[in-house]
Write an enzyme that holds these catalytic residues in place. Structure first.
Site, PDB file in Angstrom:
ATOM      1  N   LYS A  55       0.832  -1.205   0.000  1.00  0.00           N
ATOM      2  CA  LYS A  55       0.000   0.000   0.000  1.00  0.00           C
ATOM      3  C   LYS A  55       0.865   1.253   0.000  1.00  0.00           C
ATOM      4  CE  LYS A  55      -3.819  -2.379   2.268  1.00  0.00           C
ATOM      5  NZ  LYS A  55      -4.467  -2.743   3.542  1.00  0.00           N
ATOM      6  N   GLN A  99      -4.503  -1.048   9.654  1.00  0.00           N
ATOM      7  CA  GLN A  99      -4.414  -2.412   9.130  1.00  0.00           C
ATOM      8  C   GLN A  99      -4.982  -3.418  10.137  1.00  0.00           C
ATOM      9  OE1 GLN A  99      -3.287  -3.280   5.997  1.00  0.00           O
ATOM     10  NE2 GLN A  99      -3.963  -5.334   6.485  1.00  0.00           N
ATOM     11  N   ASP A 122     -10.919   2.993   4.009  1.00  0.00           N
ATOM     12  CA  ASP A 122     -11.308   1.574   3.960  1.00  0.00           C
ATOM     13  C   ASP A 122     -12.812   1.406   3.786  1.00  0.00           C
ATOM     14  OD1 ASP A 122      -9.247  -0.299   3.926  1.00  0.00           O
ATOM     15  OD2 ASP A 122      -8.901  -0.196   6.076  1.00  0.00           O
TER      16      ASP A 122
END
Length: 303
Positions: A55, A99, A122
């Site tokens: 990422k 994460q 997200d």
């Protein structure tokens, strides 16, 4: 023997990243702002480390201001919440990603719900979930894996999915439910199936579009697939291959690929299908978040 069109997620993701890089440059050249993405990782989970590295690398390639916060596994919940709050207030950061999974002593929902909805790249915050479910996709930040899956479906079938029958196998908040919401908004007739669905093979067999996101290696068999159907395999499972040596393994999806490819019209491989799209759509969400926070008009949708 493979007869289906193989949907190349790597190639589609590369085209998305090129567009995002162009939009990022436009923000810098015309508005003096570099899209800012902060990634927070707690602990040393090897898979999470790989995901975060990918990422961050992609964000930098797209011209973003990219920040990584790597915290020890024993970091307290209160310290993590304080970091998230500081990122909420940082005007140089337009997107925040924590994460998952987090260590067991930290309440994931408390952390995710603290992220400002407008920075929740997200798409997991209840406000973004609610907007998507209510049909307000253009106001939400949409979860990256379902968004990427929809791009791949449209690459295979075209942009008009109206009237298609879709089955989503899996009911998670991260993939299954938002995928169903997206397909409903494309005027598909949608069924969410799962491990307790009766006559699951027959349910799947009725679908023009099958999205497998159940987390079970090769659960969806070839004879479950309607001839000509489009199959999107979200699963990433590592299975042992003792014939290749002790400790060896390989990646497989939730679909028995070779079997399904003999029936499907189009199918995503694992790896190289949905995975690259997830990261590409994270970048797309970050640019969208930056534009909104700057009060700029929405850019042309990626999907």
């Amino acid at each position: 023997m493979t007869t289906a069109q193989v949907i190349d997620g790597k190639a589609v993701a590369e085209s998305v990243r090129e567009e995002i890089t162009r939009r990022s440059k436009d923000l810098l050249d015309n508005h003096g702002t570099r899209p800012g993405l902060a990634v927070v990782i707690v602990g040393e989970d090897p898979a999470s480390q790989v995901y975060v590295r990918n990422k961050q690398k992609t964000a930098e390639a797209c011209g973003f201001h990219s920040v990584k916060h790597a915290l020890a596994a024993e970091t307290s919940e209160s310290d993590l919440l304080a970091l998230v709050q500081s990122l909420n207030e940082d005007k140089a950061i337009h997107g925040i990603l924590v994460q998952l999974p987090l260590p067991g002593h930290i309440d994931e929902s408390k952390v995710l719900n603290l992220i400002k909805p407008e920075k929740d790249v997200d798409g997991f915050h209840p406000i973004n979930v609610g907007l998507l479910t209510a049909g307000e996709r253009s106001s939400a930040l949409v979860p990256c894996t379902p968004a990427g899956s929809l791009v791949l479906i449209k690459r295979a079938l075209g942009t008009d999915l109206s009237g298609k029958t879709a089955v989503v196998v899996g009911r998670s908040n991260i993939v299954g439910k938002p995928m169903a919401s997206l397909l409903l908004q494309e005027s598909c007739t949608v069924t969410i199936a799962h491990s307790r669905t009766k006559d699951l093979p027959d349910v799947v067999r009725a679908a023009d579009i099958v999205v497998a996101a159940v987390g079970r290696p090769e659960m969806v068999r070839g004879d479950w697939i309607k001839p000509g159907a489009t199959v999107i395999d979200v699963g990433i499972n590592r299975v042992p291959t003792p014939e290749k040596g002790e400790g060896k393994s390989r990646l497989v999806g939730d679909v028995a690929y070779e079997e399904a490819a003999a029936h499907a019209g189009a199918i995503t491989p694992v790896p190289g299908g949905v995975g690259p799209m997830t990261i590409a759509m994270l970048m797309a969400n970050t640019v969208t978040a930056a534009r909104r926070q700057l009060g700029l008009p929405e850019a042309e949708p990626i999907f």
